[in-house]
Design a protein around this motif. Structure first.
Motif, PDB file in Angstrom:
ATOM      1  N   MET A 291     -12.685  -8.172  10.808  1.00 33.72           N
ATOM      2  CA  MET A 291     -13.028  -9.013  11.968  1.00 33.72           C
ATOM      3  C   MET A 291     -11.752  -9.406  12.711  1.00 33.72           C
ATOM      4  O   MET A 291     -11.620  -9.395  13.998  1.00 33.72           O
ATOM      5  N   LEU A 292     -10.647  -9.519  12.231  1.00 39.17           N
ATOM      6  CA  LEU A 292      -9.221  -9.993  13.004  1.00 39.17           C
ATOM      7  C   LEU A 292      -8.233  -8.507  13.143  1.00 39.17           C
ATOM      8  O   LEU A 292      -7.604  -8.709  13.929  1.00 39.17           O
ATOM      9  N   GLY A 293      -8.727  -7.839  12.303  1.00 40.77           N
ATOM     10  CA  GLY A 293      -7.710  -6.574  12.490  1.00 40.77           C
ATOM     11  C   GLY A 293      -6.497  -6.426  11.386  1.00 40.77           C
ATOM     12  O   GLY A 293      -5.445  -5.796  11.499  1.00 40.77           O
ATOM     13  N   PHE A 294      -6.220  -7.699  10.690  1.00 42.14           N
ATOM     14  CA  PHE A 294      -5.273  -7.848   9.759  1.00 42.14           C
ATOM     15  C   PHE A 294      -5.627  -8.927   8.859  1.00 42.14           C
ATOM     16  O   PHE A 294      -6.515  -9.954   9.237  1.00 42.14           O
ATOM     17  N   HIS A 295      -4.611  -9.137   7.582  1.00 43.18           N
ATOM     18  CA  HIS A 295      -5.164 -10.163   6.471  1.00 43.18           C
ATOM     19  C   HIS A 295      -4.427 -11.680   7.339  1.00 43.18           C
ATOM     20  O   HIS A 295      -3.270 -11.452   7.339  1.00 43.18           O
ATOM     21  N   PRO A 296      -4.965 -12.633   7.484  1.00 44.28           N
ATOM     22  CA  PRO A 296      -4.553 -13.779   7.978  1.00 44.28           C
ATOM     23  C   PRO A 296      -3.754 -14.749   6.879  1.00 44.28           C
ATOM     24  O   PRO A 296      -4.509 -15.213   6.393  1.00 44.28           O
ATOM     25  N   ASN A 297      -2.571 -14.536   6.838  1.00 50.82           N
ATOM     26  CA  ASN A 297      -1.588 -15.819   5.878  1.00 50.82           C
ATOM     27  C   ASN A 297      -1.468 -16.673   6.732  1.00 50.82           C
ATOM     28  O   ASN A 297      -1.332 -16.892   7.828  1.00 50.82           O
ATOM     29  N   ASP A 298      -1.657 -17.814   5.990  1.00 51.29           N
ATOM     30  CA  ASP A 298      -1.325 -19.235   6.404  1.00 51.29           C
ATOM     31  C   ASP A 298      -2.250 -19.568   7.688  1.00 51.29           C
ATOM     32  O   ASP A 298      -1.583 -19.944   8.732  1.00 51.29           O
TER      33      ASP A 298
ATOM     34  N   GLU B  84       3.504  -9.750   7.910  1.00 51.78           N
ATOM     35  CA  GLU B  84       4.151  -8.389   8.225  1.00 51.78           C
ATOM     36  C   GLU B  84       4.269  -7.929   9.744  1.00 51.78           C
ATOM     37  O   GLU B  84       5.271  -7.604  10.460  1.00 51.78           O
ATOM     38  N   MET B  85       3.219  -8.325  10.366  1.00 52.37           N
ATOM     39  CA  MET B  85       3.126  -8.283  11.966  1.00 52.37           C
ATOM     40  C   MET B  85       3.875  -9.281  12.568  1.00 52.37           C
ATOM     41  O   MET B  85       4.647  -8.696  13.471  1.00 52.37           O
ATOM     42  N   GLN B  86       4.187 -10.322  12.134  1.00 57.38           N
ATOM     43  CA  GLN B  86       4.974 -11.264  12.752  1.00 57.38           C
ATOM     44  C   GLN B  86       6.435 -11.109  12.463  1.00 57.38           C
ATOM     45  O   GLN B  86       7.282 -11.159  13.576  1.00 57.38           O
TER      46      GLN B  86
ATOM     47  N   ARG C 139      -1.265   1.037   4.489  1.00 59.71           N
ATOM     48  CA  ARG C 139      -0.190   1.558   3.506  1.00 59.71           C
ATOM     49  C   ARG C 139       0.994   1.577   4.192  1.00 59.71           C
ATOM     50  O   ARG C 139       1.317   2.298   5.240  1.00 59.71           O
ATOM     51  N   ARG C 140       2.250   0.840   3.883  1.00 53.77           N
ATOM     52  CA  ARG C 140       3.365   0.938   4.463  1.00 53.77           C
ATOM     53  C   ARG C 140       4.236   2.109   4.458  1.00 53.77           C
ATOM     54  O   ARG C 140       4.110   2.901   3.690  1.00 53.77           O
ATOM     55  N   THR C 141       4.327   2.792   5.828  1.00 53.67           N
ATOM     56  CA  THR C 141       5.269   4.091   5.782  1.00 53.67           C
ATOM     57  C   THR C 141       6.456   3.854   6.797  1.00 53.67           C
ATOM     58  O   THR C 141       6.610   4.669   7.598  1.00 53.67           O
ATOM     59  N   GLY C 142       7.125   3.033   6.182  1.00 55.08           N
ATOM     60  CA  GLY C 142       8.606   2.844   6.815  1.00 55.08           C
ATOM     61  C   GLY C 142       8.619   1.984   8.194  1.00 55.08           C
ATOM     62  O   GLY C 142       9.436   2.323   9.135  1.00 55.08           O
TER      63      GLY C 142
END
Length: 488
Positions: free
Chosen positions: A32-39, A186-188, A273-276
């Motif tokens: 729903m958000l497009g990312f995993h919401p930490n905190d 990670e996005m922040q 999946r992280r790609t650099g």
């Protein structure tokens, strides 16, 4: 419950996904958000008999419990008012509290610590006559229900989240093209300064730029200092766009979908999946010097300069501009954190304009953390959250750019017309001959007949011609004197 059809981007705009129970609700949140919401605390509106997902609001969980009552009231009002402006009030609300355990704390302990906040949220929604159907706490890979008393489906020690890619929501999201970009943290991180040895150099550059730019804007002649800084900033920014847009720079930067989020999608669930990402951001950081970054950061504090820079929101400029604004946000080291509001807002605007709403919300949220009173960020954040179309703002910026370019072109044409008229007027003026033109400089006063016939009176009087240079040459005068003496 069904997802909002408006959120679907796949082949079928009317596809419905039925979610059954807290487990599938918890699994659906990242999609729903497009990312995993930490905190984060997230409120999602439900509409209709079947609980169709509608608007949603997200905010970081306040550190102090003293802030929980006011935060709960604010979130509930924002969600309900936003839905009402779009046409219908919610028929229900689902609440998510997402926070990892603190050091030495278990997931269950985290859930218990947040229980008073969950109760405040339920009360705040109830005061607006909106029932809360479920409140879930997600922590350390487990979910807990504050509402379900059945320990068979919601045990006190929590229930593990579904394995990645195995849920109905994950499969449906992959089919619909919905992507999850990793965690909010990670996005922040891509938009915040990083502690590194280069921070001192950037801080020194910012101090030096502030000492030059701020006095010109505040103490210079009215309008002139600000205009000078504006043109300097925009000229440098255009050069940076060309630098970031070069093929070599693009290859070293991020090449993932949706402008370089540095994530690669799994073929099944659309999970990240992280790609650099760090490597691509480091390559972008290397494209701009501390002095260049400082000049741009200080220059963008001017509102008109920032609005002019916002015009790079589409086409080939958008990708390079988004990378540039991210770099500038990362260069706002302490004590210049508040200056990050401008590049963060520009990053959020470009992301929203290019269809990347999750990245836009993250950037605009950070801009408001840097400066809660930054009006442009507040307006964009509200418009993005309410699902408005950015085309209206894009059209406005295009019109302003076209009007400015037309005015500049008219000014250039007018200047050329003035120069052309001046040149024609000068060409029509008669050539004035000196009284001594055509006479000998010798004592006898005789004409230099042969020389005058060869050169002509006009050539000998017009400055800058070959003949005038000869007349100014001392050797030529000596030669004329010898001729005079030989004629006596």
């Amino acid at each position: 419950m069904n997802t909002n059809p408006r959120e679907s981007h796949g082949p079928s705009e009317t596809q419905h996904i039925t979610l059954r129970g807290p487990a599938e609700l918890a699994d659906a949140l990242p999609f729903m958000l497009g990312f995993h919401p930490n905190d984060s605390v997230v409120l999602v509106a439900l509409h209709g008999e079947h609980g169709r997902f509608g608007g949603r609001v997200r905010l970081g969980i306040p550190r102090s419990p003293k802030e929980w009552p006011s935060t709960a009231e604010h979130l509930a009002e924002c969600l309900v008012d936003g839905c009402a402006r779009r046409g219908t009030r919610p028929d229900g609300i689902v609440v998510f509290l997402c926070q990892d355990p603190e050091p030495g704390e278990t997931a269950r302990r985290t859930m218990e610590r947040l229980r008073p906040f969950a109760q405040r949220l339920r009360t705040a929604c109830g005061e607006l006559d909106i029932p809360v159907y479920e409140v879930l706490c997600i922590s350390d890979g487990l979910y807990f229900s504050y509402c379900c008393p059945d320990t068979r489906c919601c045990p006190p020690d929590g229930t593990p989240l579904a394995l990645t890619g195995t849920s109905v929501m994950a499969a449906s999201a992959a089919y619909a093209g919905i992507q999850v970009r990793g965690s909010l943290r990670e996005m922040q991180a891509r938009l915040k300064p990083r502690e590194s040895p280069g921070d001192d150099r950037q801080r020194t550059a910012l101090n030096a730029a502030a000492a030059v730019i701020v006095p010109k804007i505040l103490d210079g002649p009215p309008g002139q200092g600000r205009e000078e800084i504006r043109e300097t900033t925009l000229t440098l920014a255009r050069e940076m766009l060309r630098r970031f847009g070069r093929p070599s720079a693009a290859a070293s930067g991020s090449a993932a979908p949706s402008e370089g989020d540095g994530l690669e999608r799994t073929p099944v669930a659309g999970l990240p999946r992280r790609t650099g990402t760090a490597e691509s951001d480091a390559a972008d950081d290397a494209l701009i010097t501390p002095d260049e970054a400082a000049t741009l950061i200080l220059g963008l504090q001017d509102r008109e300069t920032r609005d002019r820079a916002a015009e790079w929101m589409e086409g080939p400029d958008a990708k390079a501009a988004l990378r540039l604004w991210r770099v500038l946000a990362r260069r706002c080291v302490a004590p210049y954190g508040e200056h990050a509001a401008a590049p963060l807002t520009l990053a959020g605007w470009v992301a929203w304009s290019t269809g990347d709403e999750p990245a836009a919300r993250v950037a605009l949220g950070l801009a408001l953390e840097a400066d809660p009173e930054y009006v442009f960020a507040r307006l964009l954040h509200q418009a993005c959250n309410e699902g408005l179309d950015p085309e209206s703002l894009r059209s406005c910026l295009r019109e302003e750019r076209e009007a400015r370019e037309a005015a500049a072109a008219e000014t250039r044409h007018a200047a050329r017309r003035v120069r052309s008229r001046a040149a024609r007027a000068q060409a029509r003026q008669p050539v004035k001959r000196s009284a001594s033109a055509g006479k000998s400089s010798g004592p006898a006063g005789r004409r230099n007949g042969p020389a005058e016939k060869r050169n002509g009176p006009a050539d000998s009087a017009r400055p800058g011609t070959a003949s005038s240079r000869v007349l100014r040459d001392p050797g030529a005068r000596r030669s004329g004197q010898r001729g005079t003496r030989s004629g006596r």
